[in-house]
Motif scaffolding. Sequence first.
Motif, PDB file in Angstrom:
ATOM      1  N   VAL A  34     -39.804 -28.942 -37.215  1.00  0.00           N
ATOM      2  CA  VAL A  34     -40.802 -29.692 -36.440  1.00  0.00           C
ATOM      3  C   VAL A  34     -40.972 -31.061 -37.100  1.00  0.00           C
ATOM      4  O   VAL A  34     -41.069 -31.152 -38.327  1.00  0.00           O
ATOM      5  N   SER A  35     -41.015 -32.102 -36.282  1.00  0.00           N
ATOM      6  CA  SER A  35     -41.186 -33.450 -36.822  1.00  0.00           C
ATOM      7  C   SER A  35     -42.649 -33.705 -37.166  1.00  0.00           C
ATOM      8  O   SER A  35     -43.541 -32.927 -36.807  1.00  0.00           O
ATOM      9  N   ALA A  36     -42.894 -34.829 -37.832  1.00  0.00           N
ATOM     10  CA  ALA A  36     -44.270 -35.215 -38.161  1.00  0.00           C
ATOM     11  C   ALA A  36     -45.101 -35.428 -36.906  1.00  0.00           C
ATOM     12  O   ALA A  36     -46.328 -35.271 -36.923  1.00  0.00           O
ATOM     13  N   ASP A  37     -44.441 -35.753 -35.797  1.00  0.00           N
ATOM     14  CA  ASP A  37     -45.132 -35.967 -34.520  1.00  0.00           C
ATOM     15  C   ASP A  37     -45.253 -34.694 -33.696  1.00  0.00           C
ATOM     16  O   ASP A  37     -45.705 -34.734 -32.545  1.00  0.00           O
ATOM     17  N   GLY A  38     -44.805 -33.560 -34.260  1.00  0.00           N
ATOM     18  CA  GLY A  38     -44.939 -32.285 -33.563  1.00  0.00           C
ATOM     19  C   GLY A  38     -43.830 -31.966 -32.591  1.00  0.00           C
ATOM     20  O   GLY A  38     -43.982 -31.074 -31.747  1.00  0.00           O
ATOM     21  N   VAL A  39     -42.694 -32.660 -32.680  1.00  0.00           N
ATOM     22  CA  VAL A  39     -41.564 -32.397 -31.777  1.00  0.00           C
ATOM     23  C   VAL A  39     -40.643 -31.360 -32.419  1.00  0.00           C
ATOM     24  O   VAL A  39     -40.181 -31.538 -33.555  1.00  0.00           O
ATOM     25  N   ASP A  40     -40.378 -30.271 -31.702  1.00  0.00           N
ATOM     26  CA  ASP A  40     -39.486 -29.233 -32.200  1.00  0.00           C
ATOM     27  C   ASP A  40     -38.036 -29.709 -32.155  1.00  0.00           C
ATOM     28  O   ASP A  40     -37.588 -30.259 -31.149  1.00  0.00           O
ATOM     29  N   PHE A  88     -23.260 -19.335 -27.391  1.00  0.00           N
ATOM     30  CA  PHE A  88     -22.250 -20.336 -27.712  1.00  0.00           C
ATOM     31  C   PHE A  88     -22.520 -21.689 -27.054  1.00  0.00           C
ATOM     32  O   PHE A  88     -22.528 -22.738 -27.709  1.00  0.00           O
ATOM     33  N   GLU A  89     -22.739 -21.692 -25.756  1.00  0.00           N
ATOM     34  CA  GLU A  89     -22.941 -22.951 -25.020  1.00  0.00           C
ATOM     35  C   GLU A  89     -24.194 -23.674 -25.497  1.00  0.00           C
ATOM     36  O   GLU A  89     -24.192 -24.894 -25.704  1.00  0.00           O
ATOM     37  N   GLU A  90     -25.275 -22.931 -25.673  1.00  0.00           N
ATOM     38  CA  GLU A  90     -26.535 -23.544 -26.111  1.00  0.00           C
ATOM     39  C   GLU A  90     -26.414 -24.132 -27.517  1.00  0.00           C
ATOM     40  O   GLU A  90     -26.921 -25.220 -27.795  1.00  0.00           O
ATOM     41  N   ILE A  91     -25.732 -23.405 -28.403  1.00  0.00           N
ATOM     42  CA  ILE A  91     -25.556 -23.892 -29.772  1.00  0.00           C
ATOM     43  C   ILE A  91     -24.788 -25.206 -29.762  1.00  0.00           C
ATOM     44  O   ILE A  91     -25.151 -26.170 -30.441  1.00  0.00           O
ATOM     45  N   ASN A  92     -23.715 -25.255 -28.987  1.00  0.00           N
ATOM     46  CA  ASN A  92     -22.914 -26.471 -28.904  1.00  0.00           C
ATOM     47  C   ASN A  92     -23.728 -27.644 -28.338  1.00  0.00           C
ATOM     48  O   ASN A  92     -23.648 -28.774 -28.834  1.00  0.00           O
ATOM     49  N   LYS A  93     -24.530 -27.372 -27.325  1.00  0.00           N
ATOM     50  CA  LYS A  93     -25.317 -28.449 -26.713  1.00  0.00           C
ATOM     51  C   LYS A  93     -26.367 -29.011 -27.668  1.00  0.00           C
ATOM     52  O   LYS A  93     -26.694 -30.199 -27.615  1.00  0.00           O
ATOM     53  N   THR A  94     -26.906 -28.170 -28.561  1.00  0.00           N
ATOM     54  CA  THR A  94     -27.927 -28.672 -29.487  1.00  0.00           C
ATOM     55  C   THR A  94     -27.331 -29.538 -30.591  1.00  0.00           C
ATOM     56  O   THR A  94     -28.076 -30.125 -31.381  1.00  0.00           O
ATOM     57  N   ALA A  95     -26.001 -29.641 -30.644  1.00  0.00           N
ATOM     58  CA  ALA A  95     -25.349 -30.551 -31.587  1.00  0.00           C
ATOM     59  C   ALA A  95     -25.271 -31.972 -31.031  1.00  0.00           C
ATOM     60  O   ALA A  95     -24.854 -32.892 -31.738  1.00  0.00           O
ATOM     61  N   THR A  96     -25.677 -32.152 -29.776  1.00  0.00           N
ATOM     62  CA  THR A  96     -25.661 -33.476 -29.150  1.00  0.00           C
ATOM     63  C   THR A  96     -26.680 -34.393 -29.815  1.00  0.00           C
ATOM     64  O   THR A  96     -27.718 -33.930 -30.303  1.00  0.00           O
ATOM     65  N   ASP A  97     -26.405 -35.681 -29.827  1.00  0.00           N
ATOM     66  CA  ASP A  97     -27.333 -36.640 -30.452  1.00  0.00           C
ATOM     67  C   ASP A  97     -28.514 -36.943 -29.524  1.00  0.00           C
ATOM     68  O   ASP A  97     -28.714 -38.069 -29.067  1.00  0.00           O
ATOM     69  N   SER A 103     -37.231 -32.715 -27.687  1.00  0.00           N
ATOM     70  CA  SER A 103     -36.925 -31.429 -28.300  1.00  0.00           C
ATOM     71  C   SER A 103     -35.655 -30.831 -27.706  1.00  0.00           C
ATOM     72  O   SER A 103     -35.508 -30.748 -26.478  1.00  0.00           O
ATOM     73  N   GLU A 104     -34.745 -30.396 -28.570  1.00  0.00           N
ATOM     74  CA  GLU A 104     -33.534 -29.717 -28.106  1.00  0.00           C
ATOM     75  C   GLU A 104     -33.866 -28.411 -27.403  1.00  0.00           C
ATOM     76  O   GLU A 104     -33.146 -27.999 -26.483  1.00  0.00           O
ATOM     77  N   PHE A 105     -34.942 -27.752 -27.806  1.00  0.00           N
ATOM     78  CA  PHE A 105     -35.364 -26.528 -27.103  1.00  0.00           C
ATOM     79  C   PHE A 105     -35.546 -26.828 -25.613  1.00  0.00           C
ATOM     80  O   PHE A 105     -35.080 -26.075 -24.757  1.00  0.00           O
ATOM     81  N   ASP A 106     -36.241 -27.920 -25.328  1.00  0.00           N
ATOM     82  CA  ASP A 106     -36.543 -28.271 -23.935  1.00  0.00           C
ATOM     83  C   ASP A 106     -35.335 -28.876 -23.221  1.00  0.00           C
ATOM     84  O   ASP A 106     -35.051 -28.539 -22.070  1.00  0.00           O
ATOM     85  N   ALA A 107     -34.605 -29.764 -23.909  1.00  0.00           N
ATOM     86  CA  ALA A 107     -33.473 -30.433 -23.277  1.00  0.00           C
ATOM     87  C   ALA A 107     -32.368 -29.454 -22.905  1.00  0.00           C
ATOM     88  O   ALA A 107     -31.734 -29.579 -21.857  1.00  0.00           O
ATOM     89  N   VAL A 108     -32.138 -28.461 -23.765  1.00  0.00           N
ATOM     90  CA  VAL A 108     -31.050 -27.508 -23.542  1.00  0.00           C
ATOM     91  C   VAL A 108     -31.534 -26.264 -22.798  1.00  0.00           C
ATOM     92  O   VAL A 108     -30.749 -25.571 -22.154  1.00  0.00           O
ATOM     93  N   GLY A 109     -32.836 -25.986 -22.858  1.00  0.00           N
ATOM     94  CA  GLY A 109     -33.378 -24.795 -22.213  1.00  0.00           C
ATOM     95  C   GLY A 109     -33.312 -23.566 -23.091  1.00  0.00           C
ATOM     96  O   GLY A 109     -33.081 -22.450 -22.610  1.00  0.00           O
ATOM     97  N   VAL A 110     -33.511 -23.755 -24.399  1.00  0.00           N
ATOM     98  CA  VAL A 110     -33.529 -22.639 -25.346  1.00  0.00           C
ATOM     99  C   VAL A 110     -34.958 -22.120 -25.459  1.00  0.00           C
ATOM    100  O   VAL A 110     -35.890 -22.898 -25.695  1.00  0.00           O
TER     101      VAL A 110
END
Length: 202
Positions: A34-40, A88-97, A103-110
């Motif tokens: 979690v970031s200092a701003d509360g973003v996962d 597999f697909e979700e893990i790979n997508k969370t490596a995106t910049d 939040s990668e949780f929200d962007a990828v749907g994890v």
Amino acid sequence: MRTELDPDQLDRTAVYRLLTSTVVPRPIAWVSTVSADGVDNLAPHSFFTISSVTPPIVQFTSVGRKDSLRNVETTGQFVINFAPEPLFEEINKTATDIPQQVSEFDAVGVRREASARVTAPRVANSPVALECELHSTLPLGDCTVVFGRVVRFAIDDTVLDRDHPEVTRLRPLTRLGKDEWGTLGDVRELRRIRYADWSASS
């Protein structure tokens, strides 16, 4: 005949490719922070292993200064989520910049779930989560090794054989070279031989 290479005569990309293509397979630490701003944040790190049993300490390496590292330095906490083949697909997508404020949780749907001891969320569909508090960091060249003391094991009952996580149920995903990934494959069992029994077994 061998090809002999001097790493001092190679550029960084060439060295990286040689290391990651020969140190294989590598387990994946799917690190949530979690970031200092509360973003996962959620990102895979394939430079990952055990450092100590007593106390239980694991380590992952941030190649460069990634969001995972910055967040751990700020909060002193993180979660190592087991990386299983079905994700597999979700893990790979969370490596995106993905931008730091997203939040990668929200962007990828994890799907996330609350942790028991740390602020960072766990990956709900990961079979194992290691909740960690920062032990220390070690700068090495252009990387930083992060050591975390495990303060909670969270293991899905479906992967347990009594109290033992069973590898064919875990279905670990690993990193290889280039854009290659590895799955479990064949499992072979061979007990270690005590030196006292060495002659008899030869």
